[in-house]
Design an enzyme around this catalytic site. Sequence first.
Site, PDB file in Angstrom:
ATOM      1  N   GLN A 141       2.644  10.192   1.069  1.00 18.31           N
ATOM      2  CA  GLN A 141       3.977   9.563   1.067  1.00 18.31           C
ATOM      3  C   GLN A 141       4.794   9.917  -0.170  1.00 18.31           C
ATOM      4  O   GLN A 141       5.986   9.607  -0.220  1.00 18.31           O
ATOM      5  CB  GLN A 141       3.844   8.045   1.172  1.00 18.31           C
ATOM      6  CG  GLN A 141       3.313   7.582   2.514  1.00 18.31           C
ATOM      7  CD  GLN A 141       3.297   6.080   2.602  1.00 18.31           C
ATOM      8  OE1 GLN A 141       2.334   5.451   2.183  1.00 18.31           O
ATOM      9  NE2 GLN A 141       4.379   5.487   3.102  1.00 18.31           N
TER      10      GLN A 141
ATOM     11  N   HIS B 126      -3.940   1.303   7.868  1.00 24.98           N
ATOM     12  CA  HIS B 126      -2.616   1.924   7.807  1.00 24.98           C
ATOM     13  C   HIS B 126      -2.599   3.050   6.776  1.00 24.98           C
ATOM     14  O   HIS B 126      -2.119   4.160   7.060  1.00 24.98           O
ATOM     15  CB  HIS B 126      -1.569   0.849   7.471  1.00 24.98           C
ATOM     16  CG  HIS B 126      -0.176   1.379   7.338  1.00 24.98           C
ATOM     17  ND1 HIS B 126       0.817   1.099   8.245  1.00 24.98           N
ATOM     18  CD2 HIS B 126       0.394   2.176   6.406  1.00 24.98           C
ATOM     19  CE1 HIS B 126       1.930   1.713   7.887  1.00 24.98           C
ATOM     20  NE2 HIS B 126       1.706   2.371   6.760  1.00 24.98           N
ATOM     21  N   GLU B 127      -3.137   2.783   5.581  1.00 27.61           N
ATOM     22  CA  GLU B 127      -3.108   3.802   4.518  1.00 27.61           C
ATOM     23  C   GLU B 127      -4.039   4.962   4.855  1.00 27.61           C
ATOM     24  O   GLU B 127      -3.706   6.125   4.614  1.00 27.61           O
ATOM     25  CB  GLU B 127      -3.475   3.180   3.167  1.00 27.61           C
ATOM     26  CG  GLU B 127      -2.566   2.052   2.709  1.00 27.61           C
ATOM     27  CD  GLU B 127      -1.085   2.385   2.797  1.00 27.61           C
ATOM     28  OE1 GLU B 127      -0.711   3.565   2.648  1.00 27.61           O
ATOM     29  OE2 GLU B 127      -0.297   1.452   3.033  1.00 27.61           O
TER      30      GLU B 127
ATOM     31  N   GLY C 202       0.833  -1.197   0.000  1.00 26.91           N
ATOM     32  CA  GLY C 202       0.000   0.000   0.000  1.00 26.91           C
ATOM     33  C   GLY C 202       0.863   1.240   0.000  1.00 26.91           C
ATOM     34  O   GLY C 202       2.024   1.213   0.425  1.00 26.91           O
TER      35      GLY C 202
ATOM     36  N   CYS D  50       6.417   0.505   7.080  1.00 25.68           N
ATOM     37  CA  CYS D  50       5.944   1.633   6.283  1.00 25.68           C
ATOM     38  C   CYS D  50       7.076   2.086   5.368  1.00 25.68           C
ATOM     39  O   CYS D  50       8.225   2.193   5.810  1.00 25.68           O
ATOM     40  CB  CYS D  50       5.531   2.778   7.212  1.00 25.68           C
ATOM     41  SG  CYS D  50       4.914   4.226   6.336  1.00 25.68           S
TER      42      CYS D  50
END
Length: 186
Positions: free
Chosen positions: A51, A146-147, A46, A104
């Site tokens: 990011q 998480h995303e 992901g 991550c």
Amino acid sequence: MILEIARMGHPVLEARAKEVEDVSAPHIQQFIADFVETFQSLGGVGLAAPQVHVPLRLFVMQLPAGRRDDADEPAPSGDPAPLVVINPSLDPLGDERVLRLEGCLSIPGLRALVPRWRRIRYAGVDTDNAPVGGDVGGFHANVVQHEYDHLDGILYPMRVTDFGSFGFEEELARFPRPLDTLESAA
Ligand code: NI
């Protein structure tokens, strides 16, 4: 075009990202094409737009086929194409939480156990403005949480409650410990 990854400490990762107002706008479609290309070049599961230094509410994910972190959840089908989720909503289903081992791309090399909802409902649109999402659990629910957190400026260490689980992936692999969980990374 491959985009540069923002690493923990950059303010773009700490801000709330903005809704995408016009999914069909050419500059948005071009960005998403570069974003997906970047994602596929990295080999993760992901990636969220902040990011790559773009504070918009969208992420991309690709779940490996057969990955099943909860025995009572269906395994992902392993769709051949990555799924882009734009302007998502996310709600827990029930109040059960589990610990997931996460990493991550903005915090390279590290892993930690993170408390997550076991099951969630999420919804958004894809690059064609078509609805996507559903009620999911297991690894799928883990990746979405998480995303989604990235869109609110939350990195997984902010959710860690047991820092005894925090470490470099290479060392955790060399010195396995009895983790009462199943591994995941996003
Ligand atoms: Ni991440």
